[in-house]
Every structure is written in structure tokens, then in C-alpha cells.
Design an enzyme around this catalytic site. Structure first.
Site, short mmCIF file in Angstrom:
data_model
loop_
_atom_site.label_atom_id
_atom_site.label_comp_id
_atom_site.label_asym_id
_atom_site.label_seq_id
_atom_site.Cartn_x
_atom_site.Cartn_y
_atom_site.Cartn_z
N ASN A 78 46.70 45.22 46.88
CA ASN A 78 47.50 44.97 45.55
C ASN A 78 46.46 44.83 44.42
O ASN A 78 45.43 44.23 44.69
CB ASN A 78 48.71 44.18 45.62
CG ASN A 78 48.10 42.74 46.03
OD1 ASN A 78 47.33 42.05 45.15
ND2 ASN A 78 49.00 42.07 47.02
N PRO A 79 46.67 45.31 43.07
CA PRO A 79 45.77 44.90 42.14
C PRO A 79 45.45 43.74 41.84
O PRO A 79 44.20 43.54 41.40
CB PRO A 79 46.53 45.81 40.96
CG PRO A 79 47.38 46.73 41.53
CD PRO A 79 47.86 46.15 42.85
N TYR A 80 46.65 42.63 42.05
CA TYR A 80 46.07 41.28 41.83
C TYR A 80 44.89 40.96 42.84
O TYR A 80 44.07 40.30 42.38
CB TYR A 80 47.27 40.45 42.23
CG TYR A 80 47.24 38.84 42.12
CD1 TYR A 80 46.36 38.35 41.07
CD2 TYR A 80 47.48 38.12 43.40
CE1 TYR A 80 46.41 36.99 41.42
CE2 TYR A 80 47.19 36.91 43.43
CZ TYR A 80 46.60 36.23 42.35
OH TYR A 80 46.23 35.00 42.41
N GLY A 81 45.12 41.22 44.20
CA GLY A 81 43.82 40.97 45.18
C GLY A 81 42.82 41.53 44.90
O GLY A 81 41.48 40.99 44.86
N LYS A 125 41.04 40.08 41.76
CA LYS A 125 40.53 38.72 42.16
C LYS A 125 39.07 39.03 42.83
O LYS A 125 38.09 38.14 42.75
CB LYS A 125 41.22 37.83 42.91
CG LYS A 125 42.18 37.21 42.02
CD LYS A 125 41.77 36.27 41.25
CE LYS A 125 42.91 35.31 40.77
NZ LYS A 125 42.18 34.01 39.80
#
Length: 414
Positions: free
Chosen positions: A218-221, A224
Site C-alpha cells: 500500500n502507498p503508506y508502506g 515509508k
């Protein structure tokens, strides 16, 4: 261990005193005039000597200079849930702290709590700034003498990241680059980076160790992981002698054991928030019930399995990482309990903690989620002597529930 910062005194401009009763037009007092001037001059010199010995004589803010025995930590996102708890711990341990936050996700109420707890000069300052503004960040570093940075500031909801990916790449990856550039330009050489288990994605085997391949889904991971890559690449350059600790932590729950701080997400973000917040909102009647997304995962009861880490344990890991950080070295650690709990287990524990009958609706999977994630925390135990202490899920939820009941509208109802 750092000592408590000294109070600062403000430099004052001194001038010769005019003593009471002195009349320059009175010729009868001229014989005493020279003596009185001498007394005034002596007093003036004494004042100057005292002022020079005071910390504030130079006229600079105490936060703008390094002080022997005092470690000044910049906490980005320090008004947020995790950042505020980390700030509390740092202040309790006698660090000097500057919080920088744009309050897009943080709470000024949390900052006010910290200010009330630590009102002494030279302990805590709050600066409203956006890390996306490179000029503002450079000004922040030029005007303050930081010894280390704890970088928490980030948007951090998996579901939201799938809806607004560009926002996540900018806020997490680009802003981390801006902070790192400012650190390099101003010779701040210790970084404790707040990362996430989301960088691993959905590994083939459990538990997750630090060498597990990073394949975020996902874009969050992904954002990061990109930020991690930037940090690691910089540490390999000849220009860097940076001490770096990257902490990849799992699902955070709980609140300050003494009830001073808690989690208070903005109402418009509740649908993206942590499951604990949703459980409490349902128990308080703020929402009609709890929505469980995904019951067909390949797990024992069909719901996701996560490793829930208490926020008090999490900030303890950050402080231990700061204490062990060494120039020219990088440490990467998982921060979790090593135990996976299903979402259904979590909901039952929340019902017990709140004593509320919570309606549960079961929905389709949420985009970007993964079935099972839990940590192997043996490396952080071995190298930093850290072990999770608050591992009773029910106890952590009960403590957080006490804060929520006392603050049904967040810090605004304090």
C-alpha cells in the site's frame, strides 16, 4: 543521562544609577558627588559580572545553543498520539525538547498538557511549522541547537493512503528528505526514525524479522520504505557520520498509564483510524457500531491478525534507541510483542474493557490490508535490552478506555 536544563535569565541593559536625593544644581552637595558616582559605578560593574555569569547574558534563547550535559531533541509530529507520548517520556528523563507540528493530525491540547507538566524554562518549546516547507525547516534548524531528531511526523492510515497516494508520498517521503537535508546542513547527526511493519507487506512466513524482504503493498508502506531507503543511502555516503535508528513498529494501542495523554483523532478521520479508536467510539455511542473489514482471510477466524504494541512500550524503545545510537552506525529494529491477535479477539477484549455492548458489522476487505503480521522482537531485546512490558491486551485497552471516557471529545473536553 542528561541533567535538568538550567533556567535562563534575560540579559538586561545596565546604566549608571541616579541615587535618590541627588541634585546636580546644589553646589553644597558637590563634595559628595564623586563618591556617589563611584558607588554607582561599582554597583553597575557588579551587575554586569552577575549578568555575564547567567545563562541568558548572550541574549540568545536557551534552545538555540548547546549545553553540556543536556540533550536537545527535536520531536517532529510531537503533538500527535505517539509523538506526544514520546515527548512526555523524554521530558521525564530530563531531555530538552522542541516539538514541531503543523497540527494537521496533532492536537494542541496534548501540547498544553505537556506545557503544564513541564513549565520550567528551557524544558519544552512548541513551534508551529510544516515540514513540507523547506525554508521553514532550514530556519527551524538554524535557530535551534538540536542534538538529535525523533521523526514521527507523518500521515499514517493505510486505507487513506490508497485513496490519496500522492499525499502520502509527499508527506512521508519528501518531508523526510527535507528533514534529512536540514540535519546534514546543520550538523545534527542523530536520527531516530519512526517506520512501520507496513514496509514488509505480506511476508510468506511469520514471524517477521528485520531481514524479512520488504515488499509493501500500500502507498503508506511504500512511502515509508522509500524514506528508509533515502536515509540508508545517505548514511553510506562519505559526507555522513550519522547515528541512525530505524524502528519498524506494529499496531499501536494504549495510553499514558497516569492518564495524562491519550489518542484523539480528528472526527473526519475516524473511518481510517485505529481499531481501538473505533471500538471506543462505538462504546461511547459516537458511532452506531463497529465495522470489521474482511472475514475471509486465511486465518483461524477469518479476520486479520496483528501484533498490538502498547504506546508506553513503544516510546521506551525510542528512548533506548536514542541512548544506544552511535555515529556512523545504523540500527534497524522491529518493535512488537511477538504475539499475533485476531481482530475478533481484539473486539472481544474491547467489549470487556468498556463493558459496552458493541454492534459489529462485517464488511468486505479494505484495499491494501494483509492477512497476518506479527513480529519477532528478539533483535531489539538482544541489542537494546528492550522487551515489551505492557502485553496484556485487556489491560492496555482498559487504560486507554479510562482516558477516552474522561475525554469524550478529545482534548477539547479536558
Amino acid at each position: 543521562m542528561p541533567t535538568t536544563p538550567r533556567s535562563r535569565s534575560q540579559a538586561r541593559t545596565t546604566r549608571p544609577w541616579i541615587l535618590p536625593g541627588m541634585d546636580f544644581a546644589d553646589s553644597r552637595r558637590k563634595p559628595n558627588f564623586t563618591g556617589k558616582i563611584a558607588v554607582a559605578a561599582a554597583l553597575t560593574v557588579m551587575c554586569i559580572i552577575v549578568l555575564k555569569q547567567s545563562p541568558g547574558f548572550s541574549g540568545t534563547n536557551v534552545f538555540s545553543r548547546h549545553e553540556v550535559g543536556v540533550t536537545h531533541v527535536l520531536v517532529t509530529g510531537g503533538a500527535g498520539y505517539i509523538g506526544s507520548h514520546a515527548t512526555l517520556r523524554l521530558l521525564k528523563d530530563n531531555y530538552r525538547v522542541t516539538i514541531v507540528d503543523n497540527l494537521s493530525r496533532g492536537n494542541m491540547g496534548a501540547v498544553r498538557v505537556l506545557q503544564r507538566l513541564f513549565p520550567q524554562p528551557g524544558r519544552l518549546q512548541f513551534i508551529y511549522d510544516d515540514l513540507g516547507d523547506a525554508k521553514a525547516v532550514n530556519k527551524l534548524f538554524s535557530e535551534n541547537a538540536f542534538d538529535a531528531v525523533m521523526h514521527f511526523a507523518a500521515v499514517a492510515y493505510v486505507g487513506e493512503s490508497t485513496m490519496e497516494p500522492l499525499r502520502y508520498y509527499h508527506n512521508i517521503t519528501s518531508n523526510t528528505l527535507t528533514v534529512l537535508e536540514a540535519m546534514a546542513a546543520h550538523n545534527v547527526n542523530t536520527l531516530i526514525y519512526s517506520s512501520t511493519c507496513a514496509t514488509y507487506g505480506e511476508p510468506d512466513t511469520m514471524p517477521i524479522v528485520e531481514t524479512t524482504p520488504q515488499n509493501p503493498i500500500n502507498p503508506y508502506g511504500k512511502a515509508k520504505k522509500m524514506a528508509e531507503d533515502i536515509i540508508l543511502d545517505f548514511t553510506k555516503s562519505k559526507k555522513s557520520n550519522m547515528a541512525v535508528m530505524i524502528l519498524r513498529y506494529f499496531n499501536v494501542i494504549g495510553s499514558d498509564p497516569e492518564g495524562r495523554l491519550g489518542e484523539a483523532p480528528r472526527p473526519e478521520l475516524r473511518e481510517h483510524g485505529r481499531i481501538s479508536g473505533a471500538c471506543f467510539d462505538a462504546a461511547l455511542g459516537i458511532i452506531s457500531g463497529l465495522k470489521i473489514r474482511g472475514t475471509d482471510y486465511p486465518t483461524t477466524d477469518g479476520t486479520c491478525i496483528r501484533d498490538y504494541i502498547d504506546v508506553t512500550d513503544l516510546v521506551d524503545a525510542h528512548v533506548k534507541a536514542l541512548d544506544k545510537a552511535e555515529p556512523g552506525k545504523v540500527g534497524i529494529y522491529n518493535v512488537g510483542t511477538g504475539q499475533g491477535r485476531s481482530v475478533k479477539e481484539f473486539v472481544e477484549a474491547c467489549k470487556k474493557a468498556t463493558g459496552a455492548s458493541i454492534k459489529v458489522d462485517y464488511l468486505a476487505r479494505r484495499p491494501g490490508d494483509y492477512a497476518e503480521v506479527y513480529s519477532d522482537p528478539s533483535k531489539i531485546h538482544r541489542e537494546l535490552n528492550w522487551t515489551a512490558q505492557y502485553t496484556d491486551l485487556g489491560q492496555s485497552l482498559t487504560q486507554a478506555w479510562k482516558w477516552q471516557k474522561a475525554h469524550p471529545k478529545g482534548y477539547g473536553s479536558a
